[in-house]
Motif scaffolding. Sequence first.
Motif, PDB file in Angstrom:
ATOM      1  N   VAL A  53       0.846  -1.195   0.000  1.00 35.21           N
ATOM      2  CA  VAL A  53       0.000   0.000   0.000  1.00 35.21           C
ATOM      3  C   VAL A  53       0.875   1.237   0.000  1.00 35.21           C
ATOM      4  O   VAL A  53       2.012   1.215   0.476  1.00 35.21           O
ATOM      5  N   GLU A  54       0.359   2.314  -0.533  1.00 34.67           N
ATOM      6  CA  GLU A  54       1.134   3.537  -0.748  1.00 34.67           C
ATOM      7  C   GLU A  54       1.730   4.096   0.541  1.00 34.67           C
ATOM      8  O   GLU A  54       2.844   4.588   0.544  1.00 34.67           O
ATOM      9  N   GLU A  55       1.001   4.013   1.658  1.00 33.17           N
ATOM     10  CA  GLU A  55       1.525   4.620   2.887  1.00 33.17           C
ATOM     11  C   GLU A  55       2.603   3.777   3.564  1.00 33.17           C
ATOM     12  O   GLU A  55       3.149   4.156   4.574  1.00 33.17           O
ATOM     13  N   HIS A  56       2.921   2.651   3.006  1.00 34.54           N
ATOM     14  CA  HIS A  56       3.898   1.709   3.549  1.00 34.54           C
ATOM     15  C   HIS A  56       5.266   2.112   3.009  1.00 34.54           C
ATOM     16  O   HIS A  56       5.655   1.682   1.928  1.00 34.54           O
ATOM     17  N   GLU A  57       6.025   2.978   3.736  1.00 34.65           N
ATOM     18  CA  GLU A  57       7.253   3.550   3.189  1.00 34.65           C
ATOM     19  C   GLU A  57       8.494   3.051   3.908  1.00 34.65           C
ATOM     20  O   GLU A  57       8.641   3.241   5.114  1.00 34.65           O
ATOM     21  N   HIS A  58       9.380   2.416   3.154  1.00 38.88           N
ATOM     22  CA  HIS A  58      10.677   1.977   3.634  1.00 38.88           C
ATOM     23  C   HIS A  58      11.490   1.505   2.427  1.00 38.88           C
ATOM     24  O   HIS A  58      10.962   1.355   1.341  1.00 38.88           O
ATOM     25  N   VAL A  59      12.760   1.307   2.662  1.00 37.10           N
ATOM     26  CA  VAL A  59      13.648   0.780   1.633  1.00 37.10           C
ATOM     27  C   VAL A  59      13.820  -0.715   1.908  1.00 37.10           C
ATOM     28  O   VAL A  59      13.930  -1.134   3.058  1.00 37.10           O
ATOM     29  N   HIS A  60      13.833  -1.493   0.856  1.00 35.32           N
ATOM     30  CA  HIS A  60      14.010  -2.938   0.993  1.00 35.32           C
ATOM     31  C   HIS A  60      15.479  -3.296   0.780  1.00 35.32           C
ATOM     32  O   HIS A  60      16.103  -2.801  -0.152  1.00 35.32           O
ATOM     33  N   LEU A  61      15.999  -4.160   1.639  1.00 34.40           N
ATOM     34  CA  LEU A  61      17.332  -4.709   1.472  1.00 34.40           C
ATOM     35  C   LEU A  61      17.147  -6.170   1.090  1.00 34.40           C
ATOM     36  O   LEU A  61      16.661  -6.963   1.891  1.00 34.40           O
ATOM     37  N   ALA A  62      17.500  -6.502  -0.142  1.00 35.10           N
ATOM     38  CA  ALA A  62      17.248  -7.843  -0.674  1.00 35.10           C
ATOM     39  C   ALA A  62      18.555  -8.616  -0.784  1.00 35.10           C
ATOM     40  O   ALA A  62      19.462  -8.213  -1.521  1.00 35.10           O
ATOM     41  N   LEU A 112      15.137  11.693  -5.727  1.00 32.67           N
ATOM     42  CA  LEU A 112      15.025  10.263  -5.456  1.00 32.67           C
ATOM     43  C   LEU A 112      13.710   9.934  -4.768  1.00 32.67           C
ATOM     44  O   LEU A 112      13.314  10.606  -3.820  1.00 32.67           O
ATOM     45  N   ASN A 113      13.023   8.906  -5.249  1.00 32.94           N
ATOM     46  CA  ASN A 113      11.853   8.368  -4.573  1.00 32.94           C
ATOM     47  C   ASN A 113      12.291   7.078  -3.899  1.00 32.94           C
ATOM     48  O   ASN A 113      12.229   6.005  -4.480  1.00 32.94           O
ATOM     49  N   ALA A 114      12.746   7.187  -2.665  1.00 31.51           N
ATOM     50  CA  ALA A 114      13.300   6.034  -1.956  1.00 31.51           C
ATOM     51  C   ALA A 114      12.221   5.081  -1.463  1.00 31.51           C
ATOM     52  O   ALA A 114      12.527   4.003  -0.978  1.00 31.51           O
ATOM     53  N   THR A 115      10.961   5.446  -1.596  1.00 31.72           N
ATOM     54  CA  THR A 115       9.884   4.562  -1.138  1.00 31.72           C
ATOM     55  C   THR A 115       9.596   3.469  -2.149  1.00 31.72           C
ATOM     56  O   THR A 115       8.783   2.596  -1.894  1.00 31.72           O
TER      57      THR A 115
END
Length: 147
Positions: free
Chosen positions: A83-92, A122-125
Motif C-alpha cells: 500500500v502507498e503509505e507503507h514507506e521503507h527501503v528494501h534490502l534484498a 530520489l523516490n526512496a519509497t
Amino acid sequence: MSDQGSLRSTLHQRGMRMTPQRQLVLDAVRELGHATPEQVCRRVQGTASTVNITTVYRALDLLEELGLVRHTHLGHGAPTYSVEEHEHVHLACHRCGKIDEVPTELLDDLSRELLTRFGFVLNATHLALSGLCRNCRNTDVDAAEER
C-alpha cells in the motif's frame, strides 16, 4: 472515510465503477503487507474463488495508477506490491532471498547529493537494494577463515 468509500469515490471521480474484485485486491495487499500478484490472487480466491490472475493484474495496475498501491522489484521474479503509505527501503539478499526493511531516512544524504549534483529527486519509497544479508556475509567470512 473508509478504505472502501475512498476507493469508491476515487473510481467514481474517474468515471469508473467500484467492483468487489478491486476491493478484494486492495484488501489483500493491505493484509499481506508485501505480496506478489500470485500471492494476492491466492488470498482473493480464498473469498472469491472465481477471480483469476488476469483480474488481479488489472486491478493492481489500476490501483497503482490511482496511487493506492505501488510495486517494487525485490530481485528476480514478479514485482511485490504494497500500500502507498507503507514507506521503507528494501534490502534484498541476492543469495538467500531474505528481505529486510529500513527507514527511508537512511538515504537522506544520498537524496541531497543526487539533487545537488544531478537535479535528480530520489523516490526512496520505491526502492530495493541488492546485496548480502548479515548471515550470508558471515557465512562467507567463516568459510574464508577456514581456508
